[in-house]
Write a protein that holds these residues in place. Structure first.
Motif, PDB file in Angstrom:
ATOM      1  N   MET A   1      -5.907  12.205  16.707  1.00 26.98           N
ATOM      2  CA  MET A   1      -5.858  12.402  15.392  1.00 26.98           C
ATOM      3  C   MET A   1      -4.873  11.041  14.663  1.00 26.98           C
ATOM      4  SD  MET A   1      -4.509  15.789  13.555  1.00 26.98           S
ATOM      5  CE  MET A   1      -3.132  15.748  12.829  1.00 26.98           C
ATOM      6  N   SER A   2      -5.062  10.391  13.693  1.00 21.69           N
ATOM      7  CA  SER A   2      -4.475   9.126  13.296  1.00 21.69           C
ATOM      8  C   SER A   2      -3.472   9.771  12.428  1.00 21.69           C
ATOM      9  CB  SER A   2      -5.383   8.153  12.506  1.00 21.69           C
ATOM     10  OG  SER A   2      -6.012   9.094  11.474  1.00 21.69           O
ATOM     11  N   PRO A   3      -2.177   8.961  12.547  1.00 22.15           N
ATOM     12  CA  PRO A   3      -1.163   9.230  11.503  1.00 22.15           C
ATOM     13  C   PRO A   3      -1.640   9.105  10.023  1.00 22.15           C
ATOM     14  CG  PRO A   3      -0.677   7.186  12.782  1.00 22.15           C
ATOM     15  CD  PRO A   3      -1.963   7.711  13.259  1.00 22.15           C
ATOM     16  N   GLN A   4      -1.079   9.887   9.242  1.00 25.03           N
ATOM     17  CA  GLN A   4      -1.228   9.886   7.793  1.00 25.03           C
ATOM     18  C   GLN A   4      -0.631   8.392   7.220  1.00 25.03           C
ATOM     19  OE1 GLN A   4      -2.888  12.019   5.615  1.00 25.03           O
ATOM     20  NE2 GLN A   4      -3.144  13.437   7.453  1.00 25.03           N
ATOM     21  N   PRO A   5      -1.292   7.766   6.341  1.00 28.99           N
ATOM     22  CA  PRO A   5      -0.870   6.558   5.821  1.00 28.99           C
ATOM     23  C   PRO A   5       0.348   6.790   4.836  1.00 28.99           C
ATOM     24  CG  PRO A   5      -2.867   7.343   4.549  1.00 28.99           C
ATOM     25  CD  PRO A   5      -2.560   8.161   5.909  1.00 28.99           C
ATOM     26  N   ASP A   6       1.154   5.946   4.692  1.00 22.43           N
ATOM     27  CA  ASP A   6       2.365   5.981   3.886  1.00 22.43           C
ATOM     28  C   ASP A   6       1.876   6.344   2.269  1.00 22.43           C
ATOM     29  OD1 ASP A   6       4.308   5.784   5.765  1.00 22.43           O
ATOM     30  OD2 ASP A   6       4.870   3.788   5.217  1.00 22.43           O
ATOM     31  N   GLN A   7       2.755   6.995   1.705  1.00 20.80           N
ATOM     32  CA  GLN A   7       2.453   7.427   0.414  1.00 20.80           C
ATOM     33  C   GLN A   7       3.422   6.450  -0.683  1.00 20.80           C
ATOM     34  OE1 GLN A   7       2.622  11.640  -0.400  1.00 20.80           O
ATOM     35  NE2 GLN A   7       1.861  12.146   1.385  1.00 20.80           N
ATOM     36  N   LYS A   8       2.881   6.370  -1.858  1.00 16.43           N
ATOM     37  CA  LYS A   8       3.537   5.680  -2.938  1.00 16.43           C
ATOM     38  C   LYS A   8       4.339   6.757  -3.666  1.00 16.43           C
ATOM     39  CE  LYS A   8       3.541   1.872  -6.235  1.00 16.43           C
ATOM     40  NZ  LYS A   8       4.733   1.419  -5.815  1.00 16.43           N
ATOM     41  N   HIS A   9       5.510   6.738  -3.884  1.00 18.42           N
ATOM     42  CA  HIS A   9       6.125   7.816  -4.557  1.00 18.42           C
ATOM     43  C   HIS A   9       5.912   7.495  -6.095  1.00 18.42           C
ATOM     44  CE1 HIS A   9       9.146  10.295  -6.210  1.00 18.42           C
ATOM     45  NE2 HIS A   9       9.419  10.927  -5.289  1.00 18.42           N
ATOM     46  N   PRO A  10       5.639   8.583  -6.932  1.00 16.44           N
ATOM     47  CA  PRO A  10       5.328   8.098  -8.667  1.00 16.44           C
ATOM     48  C   PRO A  10       6.556   7.421  -9.420  1.00 16.44           C
ATOM     49  CG  PRO A  10       5.498  10.430  -8.069  1.00 16.44           C
ATOM     50  CD  PRO A  10       5.520   9.774  -6.915  1.00 16.44           C
ATOM     51  N   ARG A  11       7.765   7.465  -8.823  1.00 16.61           N
ATOM     52  CA  ARG A  11       9.195   6.964  -9.310  1.00 16.61           C
ATOM     53  C   ARG A  11       9.608   5.594  -8.386  1.00 16.61           C
ATOM     54  NH1 ARG A  11      11.328   9.506 -13.902  1.00 16.61           N
ATOM     55  NH2 ARG A  11      12.773   8.032 -13.554  1.00 16.61           N
TER      56      ARG A  11
END
Length: 96
Positions: free
Chosen positions: A1-11
């Motif tokens: 299982m591959s790690p989740q990619p980083d998310q971009k915070h809306p703020r």
């Protein structure tokens, strides 16, 4: 299982501007409260690594731990209104 990619915070964009301002201005009651607010916002967020690193840098520069920051800002909020409405802006607190 591959790690989740980083998310971009809306703020993230406006928070980046706020952090840059704090880095330039340094420590004040308002900036302490802002760093605490942003620390809470990003502490478990899966992304915004530069913001998280800069928040850690600010705390380090101020010689504070996260717990000390929260203790100071709890006292500040109990003694005064740290957030004051700005001219021509409706009062709004943003804790999202």
């Amino acid at each position: 299982m591959s790690p989740q990619p980083d998310q971009k915070h809306p703020r993230e964009k406006s928070d980046r501007e706020e952090i840059n301002r704090i880095l330039q201005e340094g420590r004040s009651d308002y900036n302490l409260a802002e760093v605490a607010r942003l620390q809470i916002r990003y502490q478990h967020f899966p992304g915004a690594r530069e913001i998280q690193a800069d928040l850690a840098k600010i705390l380090n520069n101020w010689g504070l731990t996260e717990d000390e920051l929260y203790e100071i800002t709890r006292k500040l909020h109990s003694q005064q209104a740290v957030y004051k409405p700005r001219t021509n802006e409706k009062e709004q607190q943003d804790w999202s």
